[in-house]
Design an enzyme around this catalytic site. Structure first.
Site, PDB file in Angstrom:
ATOM      1  N   SER A 106       0.844  -1.187   0.000  1.00 37.42           N
ATOM      2  CA  SER A 106       0.000   0.000   0.000  1.00 37.42           C
ATOM      3  C   SER A 106       0.887   1.248   0.000  1.00 37.42           C
ATOM      4  O   SER A 106       1.808   1.343  -0.815  1.00 37.42           O
ATOM      5  CB  SER A 106      -0.946  -0.043   1.204  1.00 37.42           C
ATOM      6  N   ARG A 165     -12.369   6.599   9.058  1.00 31.94           N
ATOM      7  CA  ARG A 165     -11.948   5.217   8.980  1.00 31.94           C
ATOM      8  C   ARG A 165     -12.964   4.354   8.234  1.00 31.94           C
ATOM      9  O   ARG A 165     -12.590   3.411   7.511  1.00 31.94           O
ATOM     10  CB  ARG A 165     -11.744   4.648  10.388  1.00 31.94           C
ATOM     11  N   ASP A 177      -8.530  -5.335  -6.286  1.00 32.87           N
ATOM     12  CA  ASP A 177      -8.090  -4.106  -5.624  1.00 32.87           C
ATOM     13  C   ASP A 177      -8.366  -2.904  -6.519  1.00 32.87           C
ATOM     14  O   ASP A 177      -7.727  -2.727  -7.550  1.00 32.87           O
ATOM     15  CB  ASP A 177      -6.597  -4.214  -5.318  1.00 32.87           C
ATOM     16  N   HIS A 232      -8.306  -4.366  -1.654  1.00 32.89           N
ATOM     17  CA  HIS A 232      -6.991  -3.893  -1.251  1.00 32.89           C
ATOM     18  C   HIS A 232      -6.477  -4.651  -0.034  1.00 32.89           C
ATOM     19  O   HIS A 232      -5.269  -4.814   0.155  1.00 32.89           O
ATOM     20  CB  HIS A 232      -7.054  -2.388  -0.963  1.00 32.89           C
ATOM     21  N   ASP A 233      -7.373  -5.118   0.803  1.00 26.96           N
ATOM     22  CA  ASP A 233      -6.982  -5.857   2.002  1.00 26.96           C
ATOM     23  C   ASP A 233      -6.277  -7.176   1.698  1.00 26.96           C
ATOM     24  O   ASP A 233      -5.726  -7.805   2.607  1.00 26.96           O
ATOM     25  CB  ASP A 233      -8.216  -6.160   2.859  1.00 26.96           C
TER      26      ASP A 233
END
Length: 419
Positions: A147, A232, A334, A367-368
């Site tokens: 990232s 968040r 992603d 993305h995780d």
């Protein structure tokens, strides 16, 4: 053999031109240094120096603050700490031990707040270089990160090209696209529009040495918890894919037992409290207990500002001085850092004459994926460290994927990593 330390690097001038009297950097090391086996790992946005499991580490923190790559880094793991000397440092501007907005300004005796200098990815790299000098580490076997930590890796290649033998940039890109810039903007607005933000000066006298957290200050002023929570939640939506959200939550109701005590709006009692809402609320509640709102502003600004080509004619020119090997790893689900962005970076590296391989891993985790699918991330990184781009889990540096009439490239599926 592990260590958890803080290094005082003395006066530090940021790339903005502003300075602070002293920069303290929290770092952890794993394994023993033999002179040519050092691996620097760069953490992502809200990560810490605690990259791998430690026998003396408690569970006082959560998320990326606690062994955030513990299934990739460690004894017998892909980045094997019985073979490599692994260093991970918390970056300036964060809130996990390294000097940042929540730290005490020695000139005033009060927390810096938003008087802390603007921070860039380049400042992270420069601080890491100074720390490695303190540790007696010269050239790195590898620098690895995911990232915005991957952006940190790329900055190493343009800033200190002679200091890196191999690089692994995971789920990253040469710069953020406008959609992600826009979402980060909304996230920051959520914080700065919180009435408790107070221009970034919300810390109490008793919290001058705070490392995150969200307790009320001693003068009665609360921290901007609501704003940080909303920021968040926006981030978590960015980290998931449509497929993973459909699989995890669908449109299901979370059930009566999970309904919040206070409804967010008058109509909410009529409609179901869905699992996706419950998940976002839970993640937000956890996050405000461990992270600092100003640090979130500073860290996202650093990520948004990064542009590999800044000061160069283009991405290829920025990478031209690097003579080592570069592995790029991207994930099909992603949309934060896309496979297309990674391939554009690979093309720039090829144009610069850099030995590069680009893995595109089929995944619907979004993305995780670089955090939650260690079985797909680990093998190519392990082979990169051991054998460079000739490793068995790494494709040729000139993949068939390069292009066809449509300009698209074929993904490298997970079968490559199943041997």
């Amino acid at each position: 053999m592990t260590t958890k330390e803080t290094a005082d690097l003395g006066e530090f001038q940021f790339l903005s031109g502003e300075s602070i009297p002293t920069l303290e950097v929290a770092y952890e090391t794993y394994g023993e240094f033999t002179g040519d086996n050092a691996v620097l790992i760069c953490h992502a946005l809200t990560g810490s120096a605690h990259v791998a499991r430690r026998p003396d580490a408690g569970d006082e923190t959560a998320g990326q603050a606690r062994a955030w790559w513990g299934d990739v880094v460690g004894p017998g793991k892909a980045i094997d700490t019985t073979e490599y000397y692994v260093v991970c440092a918390n970056v300036p501007g964060s809130c996990y031990g390294t000097t940042g907005p929540a730290s005490e300004n020695p000139e005033t005796g009060k927390p810096y707040g938003t008087d802390f200098p603007p921070v860039t990815v380049g400042d992270w790299t420069r601080a890491q270089r100074k720390l490695l000098d303190e540790l007696g580490v010269g050239r790195l076997r590898a620098v690895v990160g995911g990232s915005v930590g991957g952006m940190n890796v790329l900055d190493w290649l343009r800033r200190y090209p002679d200091d890196v033998e191999r690089a692994g940039a995971v789920a990253t890109a040469a710069r953020l696209d406008p959609q992600c810039l826009a979402l980060d903007t909304v996230a920051r607005r959520a914080i700065t529009s919180d009435p408790n933000w107070n221009g970034g000066h919300y810390y109490g006298a008793s919290e001058s040495d705070a490392n995150g957290g969200s307790s009320d200050s001693s003068d009665g002023r609360a921290e901007p918890e609501e704003g940080l929570a909303r920021a968040r939640q926006i981030g978590h939506i960015m980290y998931l894919s449509k497929a993973s959200m459909g699989r995890k939550f669908g449109r299901r109701s979370a059930g009566r037992e999970t309904v919040r005590e206070e409804q967010p709006d008058p109509a909410a009692a009529f409609f179901p409290y869905r699992e996706v809402e419950s998940y976002l609320d839970y993640q937000a509640d956890k996050f405000v207990d461990r992270f600092d709102a100003n640090s979130y502003l500073y860290m996202t600004r650093a990520m948004d500002d990064f542009d590999l080509s800044a000061g160069y004619e283009g991405d290829a020119d920025a990478l031209a001085a690097f003579e080592g090997e570069l592995l790029l790893l991207s994930f099909t689900g992603d949309w934060h850092f896309t496979t297309e962005q990674a391939e554009a970076l690979a093309e720039a590296a090829r144009a610069a004459g850099v030995d590069v391989a680009h893995h595109v891993v089929e995944s619907d985790h979004g993305h995780d994926a670089f955090l939650v699918e260690p079985e797909k991330v680990g093998p190519p990184l392990s082979d990169l460290l051991a054998s460079g781009l000739e490793g068995r889990a790494i494709t040729d540096t000139e993949p068939e994927s390069e292009s066809d009439d449509s300009g698209e490239f074929a993904p490298v599926h997970t079968s490559l990593f199943s041997e």
